[in-house]
Design an enzyme around this catalytic site. Structure first.
Site, short mmCIF file in Angstrom:
data_model
loop_
_atom_site.label_atom_id
_atom_site.label_comp_id
_atom_site.label_asym_id
_atom_site.label_seq_id
_atom_site.Cartn_x
_atom_site.Cartn_y
_atom_site.Cartn_z
N GLU A 78 1.63 -0.60 -5.03
CA GLU A 78 0.40 0.18 -5.24
C GLU A 78 0.72 1.67 -5.12
OE1 GLU A 78 -3.49 2.15 -3.87
OE2 GLU A 78 -1.74 1.87 -2.63
N ASP A 127 0.83 -1.20 0.00
CA ASP A 127 0.00 0.00 0.00
C ASP A 127 0.87 1.26 0.00
OD1 ASP A 127 -2.93 0.80 0.47
OD2 ASP A 127 -1.88 1.97 2.01
#
Lengths: 664, 664
Positions: free
Chosen positions: A411, A382
């Site tokens: 990401e 993330d």
């Protein structure tokens, strides 16, 4: 005067592939080729011999592959990487006196010039070389030399002798490399397993995996959902964070800054009194349940990917145990995370610049090791772009030393240089701008950059038409046809792609408000009750596309992508091919989700090994229809309201009376 | 874990100019700009400060220039190189906490959020910074901090204070660079004097400089020829070798392998019993005569360039004194020099791979030093591509350390990679393929490569329409018009160019035989008797072109070259401009030496600062005619039999009744 010997005369430069002067490795998966090229030349007219050297990390010796000269002093060779891990490669080249001499001898002999002195020089070269050869070869050498000196042997026969393969191979094998030039850098290729390059992802919130009920899903419920996911053909199932969720500043539905008592909060607000990144949210089950779920998924050939979000809810145990890992402000608070204009009041970022950075980094690594030891080998990371580049470089390379099969998906939706940097420093796969590339021009330009430039050496795209954060306008306005078109694009442009479901197959496209890319009643803040049995679900269409992907090797790779002309801006046409052209897939997509579009497509038949004078068969793998085409230009028509795409497998030619089988 | 601090977060990459990962320097002349660009970025959202650092070699300290951010994380800055020698440059960047804080404060203030905590953080940053500032600044700092803490001062006023230039400059000056990232390489720019880039060459055989007589010319005769050369506007006079010429295997007229008693031999067969590379051919005079000639040339603003040919006639004293510098064959002979299919039986090459390479290299260097000490600063180096690259790199850098004003012209006509390598490793200027680039497409492609790609950073072209070895077919068949066209092309496409005269101005174009590029009765093998007073000589035309070159700064540089469209393949059109557009020269050449050609030219007026709605004046500097043009498309017509070219100086606009002066 430098002490390097003046006899080092060969220049090696412009070696490719090489990323940023060798600062970063290139990437391959097991079984792929590494094709190495370089400019190699010398002053004057001497002949050169050149080798590509490669070895697996820690191998004691190089494997040597001859480089072949192409035009304009450019040379090329290649090797195949057989195992995961790191390989090194470089290039070596030297002046080959024997080859120069052979070449000049032939010229003089053919020009009718005397060659008696040249033959003496040749005999001398052979004698010199023989001193580097083992004894076993010596007798043969004696024969060669006496033949060259003999008055009984014709010049013609002597020339034949010195050009013989046996002598040439001997001279090659023991060539004098004393003054060989070695390319000054050893370059690295990181080799991953196949899934690093060819993977089909499905993102699912485990708490929402109970149909027909509002209760919180568990890993047991997730197990029951596995046949559904496997039937669609996905092989990676990615779960948002599965850890305890904080209570302080918990977000309510639709990102409301105040939560109701029953609101579950977002899974990215990690940590509560029950634990942090190494713990499991109690409502999902216990660690044993998780492990049983992972094992069950494995039976369906599905790997579980975990979400790694290095951040804390204000109630995360770290906040009290390690206050030095956070940046405290003069009022004794920590500034919550921001990604302007977004505010995450329920999340504290780590302070990576802390004086205690080493302890922090080690602890974060231990989180990964914990899940690796519980059987996880794929991590979706993330927002890596909000943590230092050096941290990721250290973390990924350190982990891959012990676990070369671990896959990291970056990401990062941010500026291009930052996304590429993360890929360079080690991320196995990367999210892309694909979601926002919707026109023919945008898609062509972006995918060409990703697959036909140096970027492809380190950046492996993973194409997502939607995510829990991204509901694009194209999907909002285009309805079901838009979902189908984007699925085909993602699944055929990208050897790796993924969807966020069941939102995707159920064509969920209501935004929070006009102009927003957030979902209305987003699953990030509440438990959803998806009706996966809905008759208008795209699940069968997805299953078909994923089966086509599995069955066509051309779709397992990205470098074989080529765009082709269509005289209609709403139609996009491209092909993918295997190196040997045994599998060629031609894709046509109608980008207009509202109308039927038609046009003439044009593609380079000869490049694909097809005779433009003969008919060939196009087999639409989506509809199973077969068409006979001929020549480079053909007409197509696509009705978005039915299926907005063709995925053709090209069959080489049509049967004639001479043929036994119909198609190659 | 690596011991590099985890706090080093800024990435600097893609720095330009940088040749082959910094292996080679870039080149500039005194007064030129070095514009440096790099991609600079950091994780997250922090603000960055970045500096370009540069210094003259051996300067103890860097000069710092702020880099400015452009788009897409790309930054740029520049410096001017003031003196000959070497400069180094690199880039430094760090996270600027104060700038990040300023930016966020303004956002919050404008968004109506409370900023009291932020102001406390700001005061803290100022205090911290003040610890790096000298005492003198402390009082001011106290005022700032108490203002920020004061309840009497409005938030508005506090924001104004922290944005004030005085405070910003202070924070900038003492910014915390503790965790700054330095680009890992220091790059080098070699700075030459102006003549390295802007020079006008004339090649002349001194032995042929007596008109109207068959006798061997002397340096005294050469002195008498100087006014003629100066009148044509040349500033470099290059002489083929001036050393004693060998007798063994001397070549006769037209390269006859057997010489007659009176044949003078080629000057490149260097060395006889009178001496070698440090001696003067007795028939030319003595060293004093040479020095007097050099001094006289200087009065005419002409520099003498010597030919450096590192090779020996078989009678060169080196052959006996240093047999170890030559490669001896089994029959006790040395293989004469060859450049297949050319054979030089009168020349022995050195054996650069000799075990005694160090002594050989030092001796060759001493030849250059000898002539440098006799006032020579320009050398045209014969066939450098047949000697090792490392030799030239060592020789040139070693000599330029003591004599940074020395100019080396590389006479290598060989494969492109080899020519570029010689330029990279130190040659100041290089011969080119210009002689064989005759069509519009060839010229456009080649000159674009030389002036608009990275090549321009290290390769300085010197364009020659002819040399004693090169009489192109274009000149053979095109007659006088061809010579005029090629002169204009060379003199305006290249800031450095040269001709071999008097062959050039007398349009000598008879080949030795059809298909040969050798001259009939080549001056290489005999004394020529040139009638320089011939009425059809191009000397006045050359003088005009060279005056135009001197008077138009746009023609002193090559990077400002741009090609423009003409709808006729026989017409070529291009412009050169100074950076500030104060001098713009537009050149049109009829490449067809036989016919009048006409067409429409098209060029980007707005890019050149000209209003396409208004007329502008084109002043043909060759004919002195002036034309009024308007708009981007204009008609031209060129009669090769008169003058096959226009060299227009663009004048910005035409007078109207509002103007006082006619033209800008």
């Amino acid at each position: 005067m430098k002490e390097t010997p003046g006899q080092l005369r060969v220049i090696i430069e412009g070696l490719k592939p090489e990323i940023d002067s060798g600062r970063f490795p290139i990437k391959r998966v097991v079984g792929e080729k590494v094709s190495v090229e370089a400019d190699i030349f010398v002053d004057g007219h001497d002949a050169i011999s050149a080798l590509l050297l490669y070895c697996k990390e820690n191998d004691p010796e190089w494997t040597e592959i001859p480089l072949e000269p192409l035009v304009n002093d450019h040379w090329r060779g290649w090797f195949v990487v057989a195992e995961p891990g790191c390989y090194r490669y470089t290039v070596l080249a030297w002046i080959d006196q024997f080859k120069s001499w052979q070449r000049d001898l032939v010229k003089k002999f053919q020009g009718g010039q005397g060659i008696s002195i040249e033959l003496m020089i040749g005999a001398h070269l052979i004698t010199e070389t023989s001193q580097r050869a083992p004894k076993l070869d010596r007798q043969k050498i004696g024969e060669w030399i006496s033949a060259l000196h003999s008055t009984q042997v014709s010049e013609q026969a002597k020339v034949q002798l010195v050009l013989s393969e046996e002598l040439s191979q001997f001279m090659d094998k023991y060539s004098d490399r004393q003054f060989a030039t070695t390319y000054p850098k050893e370059l690295v290729v990181v080799v991953d397993r196949e899934k690093a390059l060819f993977s089909t992802w499905y993102e699912m919130f485990p708490r929402s995996c109970v149909s027909g009920s509002g209760r919180h899903g568990t890993f047991k419920d997730c197990e029951a959902r596995l046949p559904y996911i496997a039937a669609m053909g996905f092989d990676v199932l990615y779960l948002p964070p599965i850890h305890p969720i904080g209570h302080i500043n918990r977000k309510g539905r639709n990102n409301n800054p105040v939560a109701n008592r029953n609101d579950p909060g977002t899974p990215w607000a990690i940590g509560y009194k029950e634990g942090g990144h190494k713990s499991i949210h109690p409502q999902l089950g216990i660690l044993d349940d998780f492990q049983s779920f992972v094992a069950k998924a494995h039976e369906y050939d599905i790997e579980i990917a975990l979400d790694i979000a290095f951040q804390c809810s204000p109630d995360h145990p770290y906040v009290k145990e390690h206050p030095e890992w956070f940046r405290w402000r003069p009022d004794n608070t920590v500034q919550y995370a921001e990604n302007p204009p977004k505010k995450y009041e329920d999340i504290y970022p780590f302070e990576f610049e802390t004086k205690n950075w080493k302890e922090l980094w080690e602890e974060l690594k231990s989180i990964l090791i914990f899940w690796i030891e519980h059987g996880i080998r794929i991590f979706r990371v993330d927002n890596p772009h909000t943590k230092p580049f050096r941290f990721w470089e250290w973390l990924i390379s350190d982990i891959k030393k012990s676990y070369p099969d671990v896959v990291f998906l970056s990401e990062a939706f941010t500026r291009p240089k930052v996304m590429y940097q993360l890929a360079k420093l080690g991320f196995t796969q990367s999210y892309t701008y694909f979601a926002w590339r919707n026109t023919k021009q945008e898609l062509t330009q972006y995918l060409t950059e990703l697959t036909q430039t140096q970027v492809r050496e380190y950046f492996r795209p993973n194409l997502w038409p939607n995510t829990p954060d991204i509901l694009t306008e194209y999907l909002q306005f285009g309805g079901r046809a838009a979902f189908m078109a984007r699925l085909v694009l993602a699944g055929t442009l990208g050897s790796s792609y993924g969807v966020y479901g069941p939102a995707f197959e159920l064509c969920e496209n209501r935004p929070k408000e006009p102009g927003s890319e957030e979902y209305l009643d987003s699953e990030k803040y509440e438990i959803k009750n998806w009706d996966i049995a809905r008759p208008d679900s795209l699940k069968d269409f997805i299953a078909r596309v994923n089966r086509i992907r599995r069955e066509n090797p051309a779709l397992h790779r990205d470098w074989g992508l080529r765009f082709h002309k269509v005289d209609n801006e709403q139609l996009i046409c491209y092909s993918k091919r295997t190196d040997d052209l045994s599998n060629v897939v031609l894709v046509l997509v109608n980008l207009d989700p509202h109308h039927t579009q038609s046009g003439w497509v044009e593609f380079p038949l000869e490049e694909l090994g097809i005779d433009p004078q003969k008919p060939y068969q196009m087999h639409d793998l989506l509809s199973d229809a077969r068409y006979l085409w001929q020549g480079t230009r053909n007409y197509i028509e696509l009705n978005s309201q039915v299926v907005p795409a063709h995925i053709f497998r090209m069959r080489r030619r049509v049967r004639t009376e001479q043929d036994f089988d119909y198609y190659m």
